[in-house]
Design an enzyme around this catalytic site. Structure first.
Site, mmCIF file in Angstrom:
data_model
loop_
_atom_site.group_PDB
_atom_site.id
_atom_site.type_symbol
_atom_site.label_atom_id
_atom_site.label_comp_id
_atom_site.label_asym_id
_atom_site.label_seq_id
_atom_site.Cartn_x
_atom_site.Cartn_y
_atom_site.Cartn_z
ATOM 1 N N GLY A 15 18.792 -42.887 -71.382
ATOM 2 C CA GLY A 15 20.156 -41.553 -71.424
ATOM 3 C C GLY A 15 20.091 -40.020 -70.549
ATOM 4 C CB SER A 17 24.123 -40.118 -67.309
ATOM 5 O OG SER A 17 24.036 -40.860 -68.635
ATOM 6 C CG ASP A 66 21.923 -51.792 -73.464
ATOM 7 O OD1 ASP A 66 21.626 -51.287 -74.342
ATOM 8 O OD2 ASP A 66 22.884 -52.738 -73.808
ATOM 9 C CB SER A 146 17.599 -35.831 -85.333
ATOM 10 O OG SER A 146 18.382 -34.965 -86.386
ATOM 11 C CE1 TYR A 159 20.701 -40.342 -84.842
ATOM 12 C CE2 TYR A 159 20.817 -38.145 -86.045
ATOM 13 C CZ TYR A 159 20.193 -38.771 -85.285
ATOM 14 O OH TYR A 159 20.337 -37.265 -83.955
ATOM 15 C CB VAL A 160 19.292 -39.925 -91.898
ATOM 16 C CG1 VAL A 160 17.586 -39.433 -93.031
ATOM 17 C CG2 VAL A 160 20.071 -38.332 -92.263
HETATM 18 N N1 LIG Z 1 23.259 -33.420 -79.341
HETATM 19 C C1 LIG Z 1 22.538 -33.003 -80.473
HETATM 20 O O1 LIG Z 1 23.237 -32.199 -81.432
HETATM 21 C C2 LIG Z 1 20.619 -33.446 -81.078
HETATM 22 C C3 LIG Z 1 20.295 -33.548 -82.440
HETATM 23 C C4 LIG Z 1 19.282 -34.374 -82.701
HETATM 24 C C5 LIG Z 1 18.627 -35.158 -82.220
HETATM 25 N N2 LIG Z 1 19.422 -35.917 -81.201
HETATM 26 C C6 LIG Z 1 19.473 -36.607 -80.290
HETATM 27 O O2 LIG Z 1 18.368 -36.431 -78.290
HETATM 28 C C7 LIG Z 1 19.020 -37.324 -78.280
HETATM 29 C C8 LIG Z 1 20.011 -37.451 -76.929
HETATM 30 O O3 LIG Z 1 21.302 -36.725 -77.736
HETATM 31 P P1 LIG Z 1 23.089 -36.694 -77.245
HETATM 32 O O4 LIG Z 1 23.213 -35.812 -78.264
HETATM 33 O O5 LIG Z 1 22.588 -35.893 -75.697
HETATM 34 O O6 LIG Z 1 23.427 -37.408 -76.722
HETATM 35 P P2 LIG Z 1 24.696 -38.125 -75.896
HETATM 36 O O7 LIG Z 1 24.934 -37.174 -75.294
HETATM 37 O O8 LIG Z 1 25.822 -38.530 -76.235
HETATM 38 O O9 LIG Z 1 23.812 -39.351 -74.605
HETATM 39 C C9 LIG Z 1 23.798 -40.194 -74.735
HETATM 40 C C10 LIG Z 1 23.053 -40.613 -73.023
HETATM 41 O O10 LIG Z 1 22.666 -42.109 -74.036
HETATM 42 C C11 LIG Z 1 22.896 -42.922 -72.630
HETATM 43 N N3 LIG Z 1 22.947 -44.242 -73.490
HETATM 44 C C12 LIG Z 1 23.970 -44.524 -74.296
HETATM 45 N N4 LIG Z 1 23.689 -46.283 -74.244
HETATM 46 C C13 LIG Z 1 22.987 -46.448 -73.613
HETATM 47 C C14 LIG Z 1 21.988 -47.345 -73.834
HETATM 48 N N5 LIG Z 1 22.355 -49.195 -73.902
HETATM 49 N N6 LIG Z 1 21.496 -47.624 -72.603
HETATM 50 C C15 LIG Z 1 20.956 -46.361 -71.659
HETATM 51 N N7 LIG Z 1 21.473 -45.268 -72.180
HETATM 52 C C16 LIG Z 1 22.744 -45.374 -73.013
HETATM 53 C C17 LIG Z 1 24.484 -42.255 -72.314
HETATM 54 O O11 LIG Z 1 24.901 -42.506 -71.673
HETATM 55 P P3 LIG Z 1 25.943 -43.061 -70.417
HETATM 56 O O12 LIG Z 1 27.047 -41.642 -70.180
HETATM 57 O O13 LIG Z 1 25.271 -43.262 -69.457
HETATM 58 O O14 LIG Z 1 26.806 -43.717 -71.294
HETATM 59 C C18 LIG Z 1 24.529 -40.704 -72.188
HETATM 60 O O15 LIG Z 1 23.735 -40.507 -71.301
HETATM 61 C C19 LIG Z 1 19.079 -38.814 -79.319
HETATM 62 O O16 LIG Z 1 18.098 -39.640 -79.671
HETATM 63 C C20 LIG Z 1 20.164 -37.969 -80.895
HETATM 64 O O17 LIG Z 1 19.889 -38.927 -80.977
HETATM 65 C C21 LIG Z 1 20.496 -34.943 -80.246
#
Ligand SMILES: NC(=O)c1ccc[n+]([C@@H]2O[C@H](COP(=O)([O-])OP(=O)(O)OC[C@H]3O[C@@H](n4cnc5c(N)ncnc54)[C@H](OP(=O)(O)O)[C@@H]3O)[C@@H](O)[C@H]2O)c1
Length: 252
Positions: A15, A17, A66, A146, A159-160
């Site tokens: 993930g 991108s 995926d 998280s 999620y939690v």
């Molecule tokens: N941002 C926050 O506030 C936050 C806080 C705590 C924890 N986290 C954790 O950090 C991590 C990243 O979160 P984020 O906020 O950066 O998420 P995000 O911006 O929504 O990005 C999600 C990424 O996952 C990819 N993805 C979705 N479905 C997929 C699949 N089936 N196979 C492979 N890749 C897939 C997406 O790819 P495409 O765009 O190519 O579909 C995208 O690159 C997660 O584990 C999340 O729980 C985030």
């Protein structure tokens, strides 16, 4: 060579991108790792992340897969290994949608969906890379967890609980893999707005930021830098740990 240099290491970031994964890929690429930028649907964004790394003198390539299915994981690991060699650094970051759901409305499938992202997918990916890591007596497995587990966020038990289970995986695997000098750690971000939070109300972000001891939200690069450190030789004696990157938000 600095202990934080990653020259010659092969990193796979799921993930990557956009969001935190993109920042992690950039941080690893800046330090010389060959970076496999996994994406699902955002081919242009994944290519842009790779372009940024390559234009700065690094080496990166996008890989569509995926990672929530066994077939996707098999294809991804085969393709990355064929292009770059065995994976030294695995960053388990990908996520699908994370809906808030009240107890009265939640179903078992809602839990299973999150456990697919944060337990099943990490399990499949780790199983696929662990053989060569054991053979080399080296490796880094880095979960993106998280703060929600510590913060006990309500109406978010799907999620939690999955993020709590992911921490459990990390802790158990760390002891299991320590004899092979493979480290397993978890980075726990606070709320760090990415594109998917663009439509969230500004007052919700303000409310959150005011309660963070450091008084503001983090940025994706804060996660990238922490992952890069854990991936490096500088962190070779750190395993089984949760590193909160949230401005002190979960300090008790
Ligand atoms: N941002 C926050 O506030 C936050 C806080 C705590 C924890 N986290 C954790 O950090 C991590 C990243 O979160 P984020 O906020 O950066 O998420 P995000 O911006 O929504 O990005 C999600 C990424 O996952 C990819 N993805 C979705 N479905 C997929 C699949 N089936 N196979 C492979 N890749 C897939 C997406 O790819 P495409 O765009 O190519 O579909 C995208 O690159 C997660 O584990 C999340 O729980 C985030």
């Amino acid at each position: 060579m600095l202990a934080t240099d990653l020259t010659g290491q092969v990193a796979l970031v799921t993930g990557a991108s956009r969001g935190l994964g993109a920042a992690i890929a950039l941080a690893l690429g800046q330090r010389g790792a060959k970076v496999a930028v996994n994406y699902f649907g955002s081919v242009d964004k994944a290519q842009a992340v790779c372009d940024q790394i390559n234009q700065a003198g690094g080496q990166a390539q996008p890989f569509q897969a995926d990672v929530f299915t066994p077939e996707g994981v098999d294809i991804l690991i085969d393709e990355v290994t064929a292009a770059f060699g065995d994976i030294d650094i695995l960053v388990l970051n990908a996520t699908g949608p994370q809906p808030f759901i009240k107890i009265e409305d939640i179903t078992w499938d809602d839990y299973l969906q999150q456990f697919t992202y944060f337990v099943r997918s990490p399990m499949m990916l780790t199983q696929a890379v662990i053989g060569p890591m054991k053979h080399k007596h080296a490796g880094r497995i880095i979960h993106i967890g998280s703060e929600v587990f510590e913060m006990a966020v309500p109406e978010f038990s799907n999620y939690v609980s999955a993020k709590g289970a992911q921490l459990g995986l990390c802790r158990s695997w760390s002891r299991e893999l320590a004899p092979w000098q493979i480290t397993v750690n978890l980075v726990a971000p606070g709320w760090i707005p990415t594109e998917r939070h663009a439509d969230d109300p500004a007052d919700a972000k303000e409310f959150y930021a005011q309660r963070v001891p450091m008084g503001h939200m983090g940025e994706p690069r804060d996660i990238g830098e922490t992952v890069a450190f854990l991936a490096s030789d500088a962190a070779r004696f750190i395993t089984g740990q949760k590193i909160s990157v949230n401005g002190g938000n979960s300090v008790e």
